[in-house]
Motif scaffolding. Structure first.
Motif, short mmCIF file in Angstrom:
data_model
loop_
_atom_site.label_atom_id
_atom_site.label_comp_id
_atom_site.label_asym_id
_atom_site.label_seq_id
_atom_site.Cartn_x
_atom_site.Cartn_y
_atom_site.Cartn_z
N ASP A 29 18.30 -3.03 -1.00
CA ASP A 29 18.30 -3.79 0.17
C ASP A 29 17.13 -3.61 1.00
O ASP A 29 16.48 -4.41 1.37
CB ASP A 29 19.26 -2.85 1.09
CG ASP A 29 20.28 -3.78 1.93
OD1 ASP A 29 20.33 -5.06 1.66
OD2 ASP A 29 20.68 -3.69 3.03
N ALA A 30 16.53 -2.26 0.66
CA ALA A 30 15.05 -2.07 1.42
C ALA A 30 14.00 -2.96 0.67
O ALA A 30 13.33 -3.76 1.21
CB ALA A 30 14.75 -0.50 1.40
N TRP A 31 14.31 -3.19 -0.69
CA TRP A 31 13.25 -3.64 -1.50
C TRP A 31 13.16 -5.42 -1.29
O TRP A 31 12.22 -5.71 -0.96
CB TRP A 31 13.51 -3.53 -3.06
CG TRP A 31 12.40 -4.13 -3.97
CD1 TRP A 31 11.24 -3.76 -4.03
CD2 TRP A 31 12.49 -5.39 -4.68
NE1 TRP A 31 10.46 -4.89 -5.07
CE2 TRP A 31 11.72 -5.90 -5.24
CE3 TRP A 31 13.84 -6.22 -4.69
CZ2 TRP A 31 11.40 -6.69 -6.40
CZ3 TRP A 31 13.79 -7.38 -5.47
CH2 TRP A 31 12.44 -7.51 -6.21
N GLN A 32 14.37 -5.67 -1.10
CA GLN A 32 14.53 -7.26 -0.72
C GLN A 32 14.16 -7.55 0.57
O GLN A 32 13.79 -8.60 0.77
CB GLN A 32 15.91 -7.53 -1.11
CG GLN A 32 16.59 -7.76 -2.47
CD GLN A 32 18.12 -7.95 -2.81
OE1 GLN A 32 18.25 -8.89 -3.44
NE2 GLN A 32 18.98 -7.46 -1.90
N ASP A 33 13.93 -6.77 1.46
CA ASP A 33 13.52 -7.08 2.92
C ASP A 33 11.98 -6.87 2.99
O ASP A 33 11.49 -7.07 4.07
CB ASP A 33 14.10 -6.21 4.04
CG ASP A 33 15.63 -6.68 3.99
OD1 ASP A 33 15.85 -7.68 3.62
OD2 ASP A 33 16.67 -5.71 4.45
N LEU A 34 11.21 -6.39 1.94
CA LEU A 34 9.78 -6.16 1.91
C LEU A 34 9.24 -7.52 2.27
O LEU A 34 9.54 -8.48 1.65
CB LEU A 34 9.39 -5.42 0.62
CG LEU A 34 9.58 -4.19 0.55
CD1 LEU A 34 9.21 -3.62 -0.75
CD2 LEU A 34 8.86 -3.19 1.62
N GLN A 35 8.30 -7.55 3.25
CA GLN A 35 7.59 -8.81 3.50
C GLN A 35 6.43 -9.00 2.62
O GLN A 35 5.63 -10.07 2.33
CB GLN A 35 7.16 -9.00 4.92
CG GLN A 35 8.51 -8.87 5.86
CD GLN A 35 8.28 -8.72 7.25
OE1 GLN A 35 7.06 -8.50 7.98
NE2 GLN A 35 9.26 -9.04 8.05
N ASN A 36 5.68 -7.78 2.07
CA ASN A 36 4.44 -7.94 1.44
C ASN A 36 4.65 -8.20 -0.18
O ASN A 36 5.29 -7.27 -0.75
CB ASN A 36 3.86 -6.63 1.78
CG ASN A 36 2.33 -6.69 0.93
OD1 ASN A 36 2.04 -6.66 -0.22
ND2 ASN A 36 1.18 -6.42 1.75
N ARG A 40 4.21 -2.40 9.64
CA ARG A 40 4.91 -1.04 10.09
C ARG A 40 6.37 -1.21 9.44
O ARG A 40 6.82 -0.43 8.92
CB ARG A 40 4.85 -0.83 11.85
CG ARG A 40 5.96 0.11 12.09
CD ARG A 40 5.64 1.53 11.78
NE ARG A 40 6.60 2.48 11.94
CZ ARG A 40 6.59 3.63 11.47
NH1 ARG A 40 6.07 4.07 10.36
NH2 ARG A 40 7.51 4.77 11.71
N HIS A 41 6.75 -2.66 9.58
CA HIS A 41 8.27 -2.82 8.88
C HIS A 41 8.38 -2.74 7.48
O HIS A 41 9.30 -1.74 7.21
CB HIS A 41 8.56 -4.46 9.09
CG HIS A 41 9.34 -4.98 8.31
ND1 HIS A 41 9.36 -5.54 6.87
CD2 HIS A 41 10.75 -5.40 8.76
CE1 HIS A 41 10.63 -5.98 6.69
NE2 HIS A 41 11.43 -5.90 7.72
N ASP A 42 7.35 -2.78 6.68
CA ASP A 42 7.10 -2.63 5.23
C ASP A 42 6.88 -1.14 5.20
O ASP A 42 7.38 -0.46 4.01
CB ASP A 42 6.18 -3.35 4.51
CG ASP A 42 6.73 -4.77 4.41
OD1 ASP A 42 7.72 -5.05 4.70
OD2 ASP A 42 5.71 -5.52 3.58
N GLN A 43 6.22 -0.47 5.96
CA GLN A 43 6.23 1.20 5.71
C GLN A 43 7.32 1.77 5.86
O GLN A 43 7.42 2.63 5.03
CB GLN A 43 5.07 1.44 7.04
CG GLN A 43 3.45 1.22 6.73
CD GLN A 43 2.72 1.68 7.72
OE1 GLN A 43 2.81 2.52 8.36
NE2 GLN A 43 1.72 0.92 8.10
N VAL A 44 8.45 1.30 6.59
CA VAL A 44 9.55 1.93 7.03
C VAL A 44 10.29 1.92 5.64
O VAL A 44 11.00 2.86 5.13
CB VAL A 44 10.16 1.62 8.08
CG1 VAL A 44 11.46 1.94 8.34
CG2 VAL A 44 9.61 1.94 9.53
N LEU A 45 10.36 0.56 5.38
CA LEU A 45 11.12 0.23 4.00
C LEU A 45 10.53 0.79 2.80
O LEU A 45 11.60 1.33 1.84
CB LEU A 45 11.16 -1.24 3.68
CG LEU A 45 11.72 -2.23 5.01
CD1 LEU A 45 11.62 -3.59 4.41
CD2 LEU A 45 13.10 -1.84 4.92
#
Length: 264
Positions: free
Chosen positions: A201-208, A87-92
């Motif tokens: 910023d969003a891309w760098q926070d992606l976990q996948n 869900r975290h990555d879906q938002v990002l």
């Protein structure tokens, strides 16, 4: 599966560690537009009359070039099995998109460039008028009653310094006139800089790692465009600063050349 998970984890950790300095932060590092010819001169290195960019300008220029080059490198997709998108990555991922307002930003940048060009043209015309007056006044200096039959070095120095000072005063006037032009350019690039930073910023926070690699071209291109816009601001400030610094460099050169000037 455990080995693959370890590989994916290592890739994600490596990318997370290499965080990009965002464009807004680089904007804060661009030297300020000076308010006087003297403060403009302080931004440069006077190499015998030739002005070279000072360390502040060089640091920003080199940093932008290095980061833009880094963003142009391809990121390979990691191998191995990946789980479902969190869900975290879906938002990002919803925040990572191509900037939609390029045409408008480019139009506004062109308007700012036109305003700068008009101002620089008027500044140059005023400098040329001063130069013509200087030449007339210098040619009208009375000659000494000696073998050379030329004006005294002291008289020449006084004329040269007087006109150098007038050019310094003129520079202060045009530096003030340049502030709205700088603000116009900052306003023009603001949407693209904000978009690039938000996307990066969003891309760098992606976990996948797989999703991060897939979206890398969009995110890194958006941030590179934002950094190029910062470069436009640096170019404007640097160009105006050099024009303003020139008469101070000229004054110092006159003082050196005529340091031992004497009258008739």
């Amino acid at each position: 599966m455990l080995v693959c998970a370890g590989i994916l984890c290592s890739a994600a950790t490596a990318w997370a560690a290499q965080r990009v300095v965002l464009a807004e932060a680089w904007l804060g590092r661009v030297p300020p537009l000076p308010t006087t010819a003297e403060t403009a001169y302080a931004q440069w290195i006077d190499a015998g009359g030739g002005l070279k960019p000072g360390p502040q300008f060089e640091k920003v220029s080199d940093g932008l070039k290095s980061q833009i080059l880094s963003l142009s490198r391809t990121i390979e997709r990691p191998t191995g099995v990946q789980g479902p998108l969190s869900r975290h990555d879906q938002v990002l991922t919803g925040r990572i998109s191509v900037f939609p307002g390029t045409a408008s930003v480019q139009q506004n940048i062109q308007a700012a460039r036109a305003a700068r060009g008009a101002l620089t043209q008027k500044w140059s015309a005023d400098l040329n008028a001063l130069e013509q007056r200087r030449l007339r006044e210098r040619s009208a200096l009375p000659a000494c009653h000696n073998e050379a039959g030329a004006p005294s070095q002291l008289a020449i120095r006084e004329v040269e310094l007087a006109y150098a000072q007038q050019k310094i005063t003129l520079a202060a006037h045009y530096l003030e006139q340049s502030q709205p032009v700088l603000q116009q350019l900052l306003k023009a690039i603001s949407p693209r800089v904000g978009h690039g930073d938000a996307v990066m910023d969003a891309w760098q926070d992606l976990q996948n790692p797989g999703t991060q690699a897939q979206l890398a071209p969009i995110a890194r291109s958006a941030e590179a465009d934002a950094l190029l816009d910062v470069g436009l601001v640096q170019e404007l400030v640097q160009g105006i600063s050099k024009l303003a610094a020139r008469p101070v460099a000229d004054r110092k050169a006159i003082e050196r050349v005529y340091a031992q000037a004497k009258g008739c």
